[in-house]
Design a protein around this motif. Structure first.
Motif, PDB file in Angstrom:
ATOM      1  N   ASP A 125       0.831  -1.208   0.000  1.00 19.72           N
ATOM      2  CA  ASP A 125       0.000   0.000   0.000  1.00 19.72           C
ATOM      3  C   ASP A 125       0.864   1.256   0.000  1.00 19.72           C
ATOM      4  OD1 ASP A 125      -2.324  -1.335  -0.049  1.00 19.72           O
ATOM      5  OD2 ASP A 125      -2.763  -1.155   2.093  1.00 19.72           O
ATOM      6  N   ASN A 160       0.734   4.273  -2.638  1.00 17.41           N
ATOM      7  CA  ASN A 160       0.311   5.626  -2.267  1.00 17.41           C
ATOM      8  C   ASN A 160       1.479   6.563  -2.029  1.00 17.41           C
ATOM      9  OD1 ASN A 160      -2.285   4.585  -2.259  1.00 17.41           O
ATOM     10  ND2 ASN A 160      -2.079   3.914  -0.143  1.00 17.41           N
ATOM     11  N   ARG A 193       3.813   6.448   0.184  1.00 14.62           N
ATOM     12  CA  ARG A 193       3.906   6.798   1.613  1.00 14.62           C
ATOM     13  C   ARG A 193       4.910   5.898   2.320  1.00 14.62           C
ATOM     14  NH1 ARG A 193      -2.375   7.786   3.144  1.00 14.62           N
ATOM     15  NH2 ARG A 193      -1.560   8.372   5.169  1.00 14.62           N
TER      16      ARG A 193
END
Ligand code: ADP
Ligand code: MG
Length: 455
Positions: A199, A203, A205
């Motif tokens: 993830d 994203n 991040r």
């Protein structure tokens, strides 16, 4: 106050929300032991067309719950707008298979933080852990780590499924957290970390992902064998490991095998993982299994006869999760029917579980050939050949011997699998014990291979 689950996000979120409300109601109405036995492990799955889908371990439990507690469940969901009924299905883990607690992994699913699982309600405590020969060392190492984090670093616990690794991991986590409420104790399964990592890549991040792991005072990662062959994640993990280690933060890892046996695990991670204390939990022996059943029975009604507990402990052998599942099934049966469990009933109710157990125990001749070849650094083709040198002929006999010992195959069947006749196999049955008698090295090899095959 009514709750309208259609106001909140997706089906699974709505299910979790609704279930937390329903569970709170049931908890206030039911005796704790009943709630624990029947409702504590329900998994909220989804809400679809006003129907709340709940998951339980198997169809038996689903049927039982629907029959005995269906009305109560319907009453409890009556004031939740957006839900008109419920549906229970099996297949959501064995009864004891609850998700972990404490600080869930970064962005772990909401379901991982279920109601009522704060440290105070911990079922995975040291006190609840039955100590036996097979887990004694792992238990002591875990205890010591909980008392003095940072000494055994990392602590690496390995063993096959259902032997209590997660239990010990969570016991350490809880104990440290309780003694030091401010500590950042982070528990995650390797898969949760993988998901968060993926993830974070998606994203953009990554720095948050890194920070979430590296800020931990204690990092507990369950099932790290899943790191195998995931190179990018291994790189991340290696750096996290080094960062935490350099700050003397406690790291505890579990795996289904030793670091060096994890396929596709980089050498530098293997050496990090093995640099602290590595401890194995083997499958529980009969005494431990019986002790676990007795411990479980302390919190259950009705009480089953000793001979029934012995029957379960004799037949369900490899996995504590299954052992507890079998017991719970009989307890449920007895309380459902209000009858006493006889041996006959126990045999009938557990027939399928026992059959599965026996099937799982059987290894194939092919697997034995592979394991023996690997151990002696030969090729399977060597074992199937007619080559005579002792370094090939003896392992070949070992493979034949173990095939007879560990499978249900007949002499002719084993002969066929080796391209030999049945007399050759019979000869191996006689010879291998003789060789082991005079050759300690060989005796150890045979014992080790047998253990590996029985895992
Ligand atoms: P693993 O992580 O090794 O697959 P778990 O820790 O999840 O296994 O254990 C499976 C189930 O068996 C859990 O409910 C756990 O509490 C229970 N269990 C395992 N070992 C013991 C033990 N020695 N004493 C009590 N319960 C145990
Ligand atoms: Mg586990």
């Amino acid at each position: 106050m009514t709750l309208n689950v259609s106001d909140c996000g997706g089906g699974s979120e709505a299910a979790a929300l609704a279930w937390s409300r329903i569970a709170a109601k049931l908890r206030s109405r039911l005796a704790p032991v009943i709630f624990q036995q029947w409702f504590a492990n329900i998994v909220p799955v989804d809400v679809e067309e006003q129907e709340l889908h709940l998951g339980v371990s198997d169809d038996f439990f689903a049927d039982y719950l629907t029959e005995h507690y269906g009305d109560m469940l319907r009453q409890a969901l009556a004031d939740i707008d957006g839900i008109a009924d419920f549906r229970l299905t099996g297949g959501f883990g064995l009864p004891e298979d609850e998700p972990p607690v404490l600080q869930a992994a970064p962005e772990a699913p909401a379901a991982a933080r279920r109601e009522g699982q704060g440290p105070g309600r911990n079922r995975h405590s040291f006190a609840n852990f039955v100590i036996g020969e097979e887990n004694r060392y792992a238990y002591s190492a875990a205890r010591k780590t909980a008392e003095e984090p940072g000494i055994y670093n990392p602590l690496f616990i390995y063993g096959s499924s259902g032997t209590g690794k997660t239990h010990l991991l969570l016991a350490v986590a809880h104990e440290i957290q309780e003694g030091n409420p401010g500590a950042k104790v982070k528990y995650a399964t390797c898969e949760e970390i993988l998901n968060s990592y993926v993830d974070s890549l998606r994203n953009d991040r990554q720095s948050e992902f890194r920070a979430s792991l590296r800020e931990a005072d204690v990092l507990l990662v369950d099932d790290v064998h899943h790191l195998g062959s995931k190179n990018a994640l291994q790189e991340e993990f290696f750096n996290t490991f080094n960062t935490l280690y350099a700050r003397n933060r406690q790291i505890i890892l579990t795996s289904d095998r030793q670091p060096c046996e994890v396929k596709g695990l980089e050498a530098r991670l293997v050496s990090r993982f093995e640099s602290g204390v590595t401890t194995e939990i083997t499958a529980p022996g009969f005494e431990t299994r019986l002790a676990i059943l007795k411990q479980q029975q302390q919190q259950q009604l009705p009480k089953l006869d000793e001979q029934i507990l012995v029957f379960i402990a004799t037949n369900i052998t490899a996995n504590v999760r299954r052992l507890k599942g079998a017991l719970l099934r009989l307890v449920a049966y007895a309380s459902g029917l209000g009858c006493k469990i006889t041996m006959e009933i126990a045999e009938k109710v557990l027939a399928k579980l026992i059959e599965e157990e026996n099937a799982a125990k059987m290894v194939s001749v092919e697997t034995i050939q592979q394991q023996v070849a690997r151990h002696f650094e030969l090729h399977v083709s060597d074992l199937l050949s007619d080559k005579r040198p002792r370094n090939i002929a003896e392992p070949r006999m070992v493979a034949m011997y173990l095939s007879r010992k560990l499978t249900n195959c007949s002499f002719p069947e084993i002969g066929a699998a080796f391209g030999k006749n049945h007399a050759t196999i019979m000869n191996a049955m006689k010879k291998v014990p003789e060789i082991c008698e005079r050759n300690e090295q060989m005796r150890r090899s045979v014992a080790l291979i047998e253990r590996q095959l029985k895992r």
